[in-house]
Design an enzyme around this catalytic site. Structure first.
Site, PDB file in Angstrom:
ATOM      1  N   HIS A  28      -1.544  40.469  60.766  1.00  0.00           N
ATOM      2  CA  HIS A  28      -0.513  40.951  61.234  1.00  0.00           C
ATOM      3  C   HIS A  28       0.049  42.237  60.437  1.00  0.00           C
ATOM      4  CE1 HIS A  28       1.450  37.924  58.509  1.00  0.00           C
ATOM      5  NE2 HIS A  28       2.016  38.967  58.169  1.00  0.00           N
TER       6      HIS A  28
ATOM      7  N   HIS B 221       4.794  45.228  55.050  1.00  0.00           N
ATOM      8  CA  HIS B 221       3.508  44.740  54.616  1.00  0.00           C
ATOM      9  C   HIS B 221       2.205  44.825  55.587  1.00  0.00           C
ATOM     10  CE1 HIS B 221       5.163  40.924  55.445  1.00  0.00           C
ATOM     11  NE2 HIS B 221       3.997  40.387  55.558  1.00  0.00           N
TER      12      HIS B 221
ATOM     13  N   GLU C 206      -0.371  41.215  52.104  1.00  0.00           N
ATOM     14  CA  GLU C 206      -0.365  39.468  52.257  1.00  0.00           C
ATOM     15  C   GLU C 206      -1.585  39.139  52.382  1.00  0.00           C
ATOM     16  OE1 GLU C 206       2.233  38.169  55.555  1.00  0.00           O
ATOM     17  OE2 GLU C 206       2.116  36.193  54.623  1.00  0.00           O
TER      18      GLU C 206
HETATM   19 CO    CO Z   1       3.529  38.585  56.731  1.00  0.00          CO
END
Ligand code: CO
Length: 134
Positions: free
Chosen positions: A7, A79, A130
């Site tokens: 994502h 992020h 991440e």
């Molecule tokens: Co995230």
């Protein structure tokens, strides 16, 4: 080592407005908002065929995204999340390479119930990364 893009997270000052924009103007499928007290955010998932967009809004007084929104009052990309097969092996490899793993390097449970880690943006082209164990 990294696999699929899982994502892209976008911090937004107005979650309802951002959700309506993705749903009504961009024509995307969006989830209901969900509170994640452990991460200090409320999240709406935008489902794309090949990845997700996460719309993040601060939850509570010490939200980690509050300072980001102070610097970026109209919102912005917060992020990107890449999948890895083995998060502990990924962590050890990154640490050995001198990359900074945030939060002491112990994985937390992320928004999808899987272990996640964050990497220092200064080590990765100014982008907070991440890693999520797929
Ligand atoms: Co995230």
């Amino acid at each position: 080592m990294i696999g699929k893009l899982n994502h892209v997270a976008i911090a937004v000052p107005d979650l309802a407005a951002a959700t309506a924009m993705y749903r009504d103007i961009l024509g995307a499928k969006v989830s209901a908002p969900g509170d994640e007290p452990d991460h200090g955010v409320t999240v709406v998932f935008v489902e794309l065929p090949n990845a997700k967009i996460e719309l993040l809004h601060p939850l509570g007084d010490n939200s980690p995204i509050a300072p980001f929104l102070e610097r970026n009052p109209s919102g912005g990309v917060h992020h990107v999340c890449y999948e890895v097969g083995d998060i502990l092996a990924a962590r050890d490899r990154l640490k050995a390479a001198g990359a900074r793993v945030l939060g002491g390097g112990e994985p937390k449970t992320g928004a999808h119930g899987k272990p996640v880690l964050f990497l220092h943006p200064k080590d990765f082209c100014g982008t907070l990364i991440e890693l999520e164990q797929a």
